[in-house]
Write a protein that holds these residues in place. Structure first.
Motif, short mmCIF file in Angstrom:
data_model
loop_
_atom_site.label_atom_id
_atom_site.label_comp_id
_atom_site.label_asym_id
_atom_site.label_seq_id
_atom_site.Cartn_x
_atom_site.Cartn_y
_atom_site.Cartn_z
N LEU A 151 0.82 -1.22 0.00
CA LEU A 151 0.00 0.00 0.00
C LEU A 151 0.85 1.27 0.00
CD1 LEU A 151 -2.82 -1.02 2.54
CD2 LEU A 151 -2.98 -0.88 0.04
N ALA A 152 1.86 1.33 0.87
CA ALA A 152 2.67 2.55 0.98
C ALA A 152 3.60 2.73 -0.22
CB ALA A 152 3.48 2.52 2.26
N SER A 153 4.01 1.63 -0.83
CA SER A 153 4.90 1.75 -1.99
C SER A 153 4.17 2.19 -3.25
CB SER A 153 5.60 0.40 -2.25
OG SER A 153 4.66 -0.62 -2.53
N ASN A 154 2.83 2.24 -3.19
CA ASN A 154 2.03 2.73 -4.29
C ASN A 154 2.11 4.26 -4.31
OD1 ASN A 154 0.02 3.56 -6.08
ND2 ASN A 154 -1.42 1.96 -5.46
N PRO A 155 2.64 4.86 -5.38
CA PRO A 155 2.78 6.32 -5.43
C PRO A 155 1.46 7.07 -5.25
CG PRO A 155 4.02 5.29 -7.20
CD PRO A 155 3.19 4.21 -6.59
N MET A 156 0.33 6.42 -5.56
CA MET A 156 -0.97 7.06 -5.42
C MET A 156 -1.40 7.16 -3.96
SD MET A 156 -1.88 7.89 -8.47
CE MET A 156 -3.62 8.22 -8.25
N LEU A 157 -0.86 6.30 -3.11
CA LEU A 157 -1.26 6.27 -1.70
C LEU A 157 -0.19 6.87 -0.78
CD1 LEU A 157 -2.89 2.71 -1.52
CD2 LEU A 157 -4.05 4.92 -1.55
N GLY A 158 1.05 6.37 -0.90
CA GLY A 158 2.13 6.89 -0.06
C GLY A 158 1.83 6.70 1.41
N ILE A 159 1.91 7.78 2.21
CA ILE A 159 1.70 7.71 3.65
C ILE A 159 0.26 7.31 3.98
CG2 ILE A 159 1.03 10.11 3.94
CD1 ILE A 159 3.33 8.09 6.30
N ASN A 160 -0.70 7.59 3.09
CA ASN A 160 -2.08 7.14 3.31
C ASN A 160 -2.18 5.63 3.29
OD1 ASN A 160 -3.07 9.75 3.50
ND2 ASN A 160 -3.50 9.91 1.32
N GLY A 161 -1.31 4.98 2.52
CA GLY A 161 -1.26 3.53 2.50
C GLY A 161 -0.85 2.96 3.85
N VAL A 162 0.05 3.66 4.54
CA VAL A 162 0.47 3.25 5.88
C VAL A 162 -0.73 3.29 6.83
CG1 VAL A 162 1.95 3.81 7.85
CG2 VAL A 162 2.82 4.09 5.52
N ILE A 163 -1.50 4.36 6.76
CA ILE A 163 -2.67 4.51 7.63
C ILE A 163 -3.71 3.43 7.34
CG2 ILE A 163 -4.64 6.00 8.14
CD1 ILE A 163 -2.78 8.37 7.81
N LEU A 164 -3.93 3.13 6.07
CA LEU A 164 -4.90 2.08 5.72
C LEU A 164 -4.45 0.73 6.25
CD1 LEU A 164 -5.78 3.09 2.04
CD2 LEU A 164 -7.23 3.31 4.07
N ALA A 165 -3.16 0.43 6.16
CA ALA A 165 -2.65 -0.84 6.67
C ALA A 165 -2.82 -0.94 8.18
CB ALA A 165 -1.18 -1.00 6.29
N ILE A 166 -2.49 0.13 8.89
CA ILE A 166 -2.64 0.15 10.36
C ILE A 166 -4.11 -0.01 10.73
CG2 ILE A 166 -2.40 1.58 12.42
CD1 ILE A 166 0.10 2.82 11.12
N SER A 167 -4.99 0.65 10.00
CA SER A 167 -6.42 0.59 10.30
C SER A 167 -6.98 -0.81 10.09
CB SER A 167 -7.18 1.60 9.42
OG SER A 167 -6.71 2.91 9.64
N ILE A 168 -6.55 -1.47 9.03
CA ILE A 168 -7.00 -2.85 8.78
C ILE A 168 -6.55 -3.76 9.94
CG2 ILE A 168 -6.67 -4.87 7.29
CD1 ILE A 168 -6.50 -2.88 4.92
N GLY A 169 -5.34 -3.52 10.45
CA GLY A 169 -4.86 -4.29 11.59
C GLY A 169 -5.71 -4.08 12.83
N VAL A 170 -6.13 -2.84 13.06
CA VAL A 170 -6.99 -2.53 14.22
C VAL A 170 -8.32 -3.25 14.10
CG1 VAL A 170 -8.26 -0.69 15.38
CG2 VAL A 170 -5.90 -0.31 14.69
N ILE A 171 -8.93 -3.21 12.92
CA ILE A 171 -10.21 -3.88 12.69
C ILE A 171 -10.09 -5.38 12.92
CG2 ILE A 171 -11.96 -4.44 10.95
CD1 ILE A 171 -11.30 -1.73 9.63
#
Length: 527
Positions: free
Chosen positions: A408-428
């Motif tokens: 997710l984070a290595s995707n240039p379209m997401l960047g740091i937002n990809g980090v947040i999405l990954a962390i959020s999926i872990g919380v869920i």
């Protein structure tokens, strides 16, 4: 020191945790103004490893100590309590020496190959003294929890943060002419000094509470061998807790490595990576965790309460206490989440002068609501003897989150937002796994109606408060954004508390149990 009831102990820790969070928040503001996002990033890159080192040195003993000391204290077995402390100190002191040696020898290699910014080496080395200090503090914390005496823990927490905040500004200002890397290390050193004062408070209060009747001196390995039974009891509870703590600490320690490497692949420069990581961990996370002080108190007090009910085979009481804990967590978590989402832009601008971090806060805040439910669910699993289950649930969730950061984070379209999405999926995922496990072991029945009322009151609060904010902002520019924001937030909180009373989610019999001010506040709520 007198034994405290569950309500009083939770209240004392909640007040201390609230004060501590305020001080931590103040400290984060000071650092953000002096160090900036880049300096914050250097400091935050190494802070997760502090938790990992502490997990390796304490091996879950604080939780095990609190449980065993509570049992021994109920049986008036002072000899066993002394054995527990001696054996625990011998283990933690020995392990801390080993970990310190390894850390000192491998510091340069680690910072060079695992952290993308070599300047983090100075902060990494500055954290080393906290390892033995925190290890011994952990043992004494476990002892006081087991005796159900929360005042020493509360006092030590507050003093630690006061010392930390006091030294942070001076050390950072003194070292910043030498370079941002030295200033970041100064911020870490202030944490070490705070931990040292906390340990001193624990030692003094321990000696005061026992005078000369109870001495714990010169812990040695031969004492561990003679107390095999106590050692095995400690390890049976401690090792699964260690596994759980290790999973969490290791994932936190691994995250900055994976995040920085992934963002680099997305084409983000090294300096920008440090700034973005600093905004996420230094600006967004402190705001998210500021109202989460209730989780700390619930986590400490709920485990012995659930253990007691489980020992009596009273699953009905376990269910009731868990529903109470979930309700208390959500009563704080729901309005906090909504306010952070609605006022993200204003908060980031006013507090940190970093409006660029506002989208990050708005993205992660809704998912973070589930984090308030994790602590009660996990505490129940530990309390009923299912620490292994909690560990495996955390392992699955954390590994999933870390694994998702890279794509997710290595995707240039997401960047740091990809980090947040990954962390959020872990919380869920972690919350869902804990909930499924609790349902399986105790046939838990969630009080859906209570949760709906809390969420409804929080959403109504947010809408009315934001409407007032928008109206004042359009009518007058003399008050300023900060004043209007504070008016909107305070009005929202007033509406929320009023709605909780009208919905009978807060009653007089709940409020009157609060020490000192309970009788005064109880008159404001329905019976």
């Amino acid at each position: 020191m007198k034994k405290q009831s569950l309500v009083k102990g939770a209240f004392v820790l909640t007040v201390a945790a609230f004060i501590t969070k305020i001080l931590v928040f103040i400290n984060s503001i000071v650092l953000s103004r002096v160090l900036g996002a880049e300096g914050i990033g250097l400091q935050k890159m190494v802070m997760p490893f502090m938790g990992l080192m502490m997990t390796l040195t304490t091996i879950g003993l604080p939780v095990a100590i609190s449980r065993l000391v509570a049992e021994a204290d109920a049986q008036r077995d002072g000899v066993k309590v002394k054995k527990i402390l001696i054996i625990s100190l011998a283990i933690t002191v020995s392990l801390s020496i080993l970990v310190v040696c390894i850390t000192v020898l491998g510091g340069k290699t680690f910072s060079r190959y695992f952290l993308i910014d070599s300047r983090s080496y100075y902060s990494f080395m500055a954290m080393i003294p906290i390892i033995p200090l925190g290890a011994v503090s952990g043992v004494l914390k476990g002892y006081f929890r087991g005796r159900q005496t929360m005042n020493p823990i509360a006092i030590a927490q507050v003093i630690e943060q006061i010392v930390r905040v006091s030294f942070t500004f001076g050390l950072v200002q003194w070292l910043i002419p030498l370079g941002i890397e030295y200033a970041a290390a100064g911020a870490v050193i202030s944490s070490v000094l705070g931990e040292g004062c906390s340990l001193l408070i624990f030692i003094v209060l321990f000696r005061i509470s026992h005078h000369r009747k109870f001495r714990v001196t010169h812990p040695r390995w031969n004492q561990i061998i003679r107390g095999k039974d106590v050692l095995m009891e400690l390890l049976q509870t401690g090792l699964p807790t260690t596994g759980n703590g290790f999973v969490m600490s290791f994932s936190r320690a691994l995250q900055p490595v994976v995040i920085t490497k992934s963002l680099a692949l997305a084409g983000v420069s090294s300096a920008l990576i440090t700034r973005q990581y600093g905004m996420l961990t230094g600006f967004v996370m402190p705001l998210l965790f500021l109202p989460a002080f209730i989780n700390q108190s619930l986590g400490v007090t709920l485990v012995p309460a659930i253990s007691e009910a489980n020992a009596q085979n009273n699953l009905r009481l376990v269910n009731r206490r868990l529903n109470q804990a979930l309700g208390a967590a959500l009563i704080v978590g729901a309005p906090s989440t909504i306010l952070l989402y609605l006022y993200a832009q204003e908060l980031m601008t006013v507090v940190y002068h970093a409006s660029a971090a506002a989208p990050l806060l708005k993205l992660i805040a809704p998912f973070f609501l589930l984090n308030y439910l994790q602590t009660p669910l996990q505490s129940v699993l530990v309390g009923i003897g299912q620490a292994k289950t909690a560990m495996f649930n955390n392992l699955i969730a954390k590994c999933t989150a870390v694994a998702l950061i890279y794509p997710l984070a290595s995707n240039p379209m997401l960047g740091i937002n990809g980090v947040i999405l990954a962390i959020s999926i872990g919380v869920i995922l972690e919350t869902a796994l804990h909930y499924a496990s609790v349902v399986k072991f105790i046939h838990f029945e969630l009080e859906i109606s209570t949760l709906i009322k809390i969420l409804g009151a929080a959403m109504a609060m947010g809408c009315l408060g934001r409407m007032l904010f928008t109206g004042l902002n359009n009518l007058s520019s003399k008050l300023g954004v900060t004043t209007i924001m504070l008016i909107g937030i305070m009005f929202s909180i007033f509406v929320y508390v009023w709605l909780l009373g009208m919905l009978k989610l807060i009653r007089q019999n709940n409020i009157i149990k609060i020490p000192l001010i309970g009788k005064i506040l109880a008159s404001l709520f329905p019976k």
